[in-house]
Design a protein around this motif. Structure first.
Motif, PDB file in Angstrom:
ATOM      1  N   ALA A   1       7.552  -0.463  -1.526  1.00 33.68           N
ATOM      2  CA  ALA A   1       6.192  -1.002  -1.573  1.00 33.68           C
ATOM      3  C   ALA A   1       5.903  -1.881  -0.359  1.00 33.68           C
ATOM      4  CB  ALA A   1       5.986  -1.793  -2.860  1.00 33.68           C
ATOM      5  N   ALA A   2       6.916  -2.625   0.099  1.00 34.22           N
ATOM      6  CA  ALA A   2       6.716  -3.534   1.226  1.00 34.22           C
ATOM      7  C   ALA A   2       6.304  -2.797   2.491  1.00 34.22           C
ATOM      8  CB  ALA A   2       7.996  -4.335   1.475  1.00 34.22           C
ATOM      9  N   HIS A   3       6.716  -1.556   2.618  1.00 30.58           N
ATOM     10  CA  HIS A   3       6.390  -0.793   3.826  1.00 30.58           C
ATOM     11  C   HIS A   3       5.288   0.235   3.584  1.00 30.58           C
ATOM     12  CE1 HIS A   3       7.338   0.690   7.889  1.00 30.58           C
ATOM     13  NE2 HIS A   3       7.039   1.880   7.402  1.00 30.58           N
ATOM     14  N   TYR A   4       5.475   1.086   2.596  1.00 33.05           N
ATOM     15  CA  TYR A   4       4.569   2.214   2.411  1.00 33.05           C
ATOM     16  C   TYR A   4       3.287   1.856   1.673  1.00 33.05           C
ATOM     17  CZ  TYR A   4       8.419   4.999   4.115  1.00 33.05           C
ATOM     18  OH  TYR A   4       9.408   5.515   4.904  1.00 33.05           O
ATOM     19  N   ASP A   5       3.291   0.746   0.954  1.00 30.00           N
ATOM     20  CA  ASP A   5       2.066   0.334   0.276  1.00 30.00           C
ATOM     21  C   ASP A   5       1.250  -0.661   1.092  1.00 30.00           C
ATOM     22  OD1 ASP A   5       2.542   2.023  -1.796  1.00 30.00           O
ATOM     23  OD2 ASP A   5       3.211   0.508  -3.223  1.00 30.00           O
ATOM     24  N   LEU A   6       1.464  -0.672   2.404  1.00 32.72           N
ATOM     25  CA  LEU A   6       0.589  -1.461   3.272  1.00 32.72           C
ATOM     26  C   LEU A   6      -0.851  -0.968   3.176  1.00 32.72           C
ATOM     27  CD1 LEU A   6       2.837  -1.806   6.446  1.00 32.72           C
ATOM     28  CD2 LEU A   6       2.168  -3.648   4.889  1.00 32.72           C
ATOM     29  N   GLY A   7      -1.009   0.272   2.753  1.00 27.36           N
ATOM     30  CA  GLY A   7      -2.349   0.797   2.526  1.00 27.36           C
ATOM     31  C   GLY A   7      -2.574   2.134   3.181  1.00 27.36           C
ATOM     32  N   ASN A   8      -3.127   3.060   2.419  1.00 27.25           N
ATOM     33  CA  ASN A   8      -3.469   4.364   2.985  1.00 27.25           C
ATOM     34  C   ASN A   8      -4.512   4.227   4.087  1.00 27.25           C
ATOM     35  OD1 ASN A   8      -1.750   5.532   1.078  1.00 27.25           O
ATOM     36  ND2 ASN A   8      -3.399   5.714  -0.431  1.00 27.25           N
TER      37      ASN A   8
END
Length: 390
Positions: A128-135
């Motif tokens: 989440a810390a990396h990939y959920d920075l936002g689409n």
């Protein structure tokens, strides 16, 4: 104080000079003098201005993390840091531990890194810390396929064409046919799942990123794709093939056996797993594994590059035969260069989400340059390999 310390920092420069077997650094020092380091054999030429001697103190004590922090603080600058990162990687053996964190900092960072281990709860947090920075962040600088992994180029390819080439290569390695079912471990924003499904292959895609899951569901509507928020250790059932593109770097050495055991468990006999992985050369693996680097501290919590020799031995021990390894590290360097151009264009046009401040933008630009230099220097590689279940 700086003047008193200057002779000590020249000793540091002497060590760097002696360790540069190829290439050179043209350095402008805080007192305005110039010094050439290396220059004994052909290689990249890096231009560096050391604005404050503290930059070298950070490098010696803090390694790659300290060097980044010095850059962020304005202690040093370069018109193009990529050749510098290339040089450090290209001369990784002869430079020794000159750019690795020393005991105090190393131990403290290892403790923090250990707290980010990739057990089930930790893996969700780290992803989440990396990939959920936002689409809305990633979509502004990735190519239209939304593929966040190395492309494979042939002359004249656009980034998008080269990404399609990579996806096709992974699919070919699985030997999947229409009607077969592939498990994709770490599905990103769905580019591989879409490529396989458009050829009649069923895909069960798993991710730990809620942001990615939402995009895959939207893009794959009407196709034979299912996507779930599932830890790879919890996958059930059996599959004709497995695909996993640059996901194993998020696993960590401690969990490599679990990752490979999952593949061995879910594959049907004779089934193939197509893996794309990022590795670090065995000649610096031990030093890398004992330290925490810039990427692990600031970009990918819990991450770790692969030692192919160690990872391959673990695969073989679990009945997964290692076949057809193909490396293409310079293609990753080109992928990163093009991502950076797209990233900088998005910044210039004001298209990145406003929640990201200048410090974050500079961090990510540095990250893209740091990685590009590492691949150009040859100590980091990306490869595709096929694992066949005996």
């Amino acid at each position: 104080m700086a003047r008193l310390a200057a002779p000590l920092f020249h000793i540091v420069l002497d060590r760097i000079d002696a360790g540069l077997a190829v290439g050179a650094i043209e350095a402008v020092l805080p007192d305005g003098t110039r010094r050439l380091l290396g220059g004994r054999a052909d290689g990249p030429l890096a231009i560096v201005t050391v604005h404050r001697w503290h930059a070298l103190g950070r490098l010696i004590l803090g390694g790659s993390i300290g060097w980044y922090e010095g850059w962020a603080a304005g202690d040093w600058s370069s018109p193009d840091p990529v050749p510098l990162f290339d040089l450090f990687m290209r001369n990784r053996v002869t430079l020794g531990n000159v750019a690795r964190a020393k005991n105090g900092a190393r131990i403290a960072r290892r403790v923090i890194h250990a707290l980010r281990r990739n057990d089930r709860a930790g893996a969700r947090r780290n992803i989440a810390a990396h990939y959920d920075l936002g689409n809305d962040f990633y979509s502004e600088w990735l190519d239209p396929t939304l593929t966040y992994s190395s492309a494979i180029f042939t002359p004249g390819d656009t980034l998008e064409q080269a990404q399609h080439r990579k996806l096709a290569a992974i699919l070919a390695r699985t030997a999947a046919r229409a009607g077969d079912t592939i498990l994709e471990i770490g599905c990103g924003w769905g580019s591989f799942a879409l490529a396989a499904a458009e050829r009649g292959v069923h895909v069960h895609a798993i991710t730990l990123s809620a942001e990615q899951k939402a995009v895959v569901e939207r893009r794959a509507a009407g196709l034979p794709v299912s996507v779930s928020l599932t830890d790879y250790r919890d996958v059930a059932g059996s599959y004709d093939a497995v695909a996993s593109i640059e996901m194993v770097e998020a696993v960590g050495e401690r969990y490599w056996p679990d990752y490979l055991a999952t593949i061995a468990r879910v594959l049907k006999p004779g089934g193939r797993a197509a893996i794309q992985l990022i590795s670090i050369a065995d000649d610096i693996w031990e030093g890398y594994a004992r330290n925490v680097d810039f990427i692990q501290r600031h970009i990918f919590p819990g991450g770790m590059l692969i030692s192919e020799s160690r990872f391959g031995a673990l695969a073989e021990a679990r009945g997964l035969a290692w076949h057809d390894r193909t490396g293409f590290g310079l293609d990753y360097a080109e992928t990163l260069r093009l991502w950076r151009l797209r990233f900088d264009a998005a910044v210039a046009d004001g298209r990145l989400p406003r929640r990201f401040d200048e410090k974050f933008i500079d961090l990510w630009r540095y990250y893209l340059m740091y990685c590009e230099g590492g691949f150009r220097g040859g100590g980091i590689d990306v490869a595709q390999v096929t694992l066949i279940k005996r």
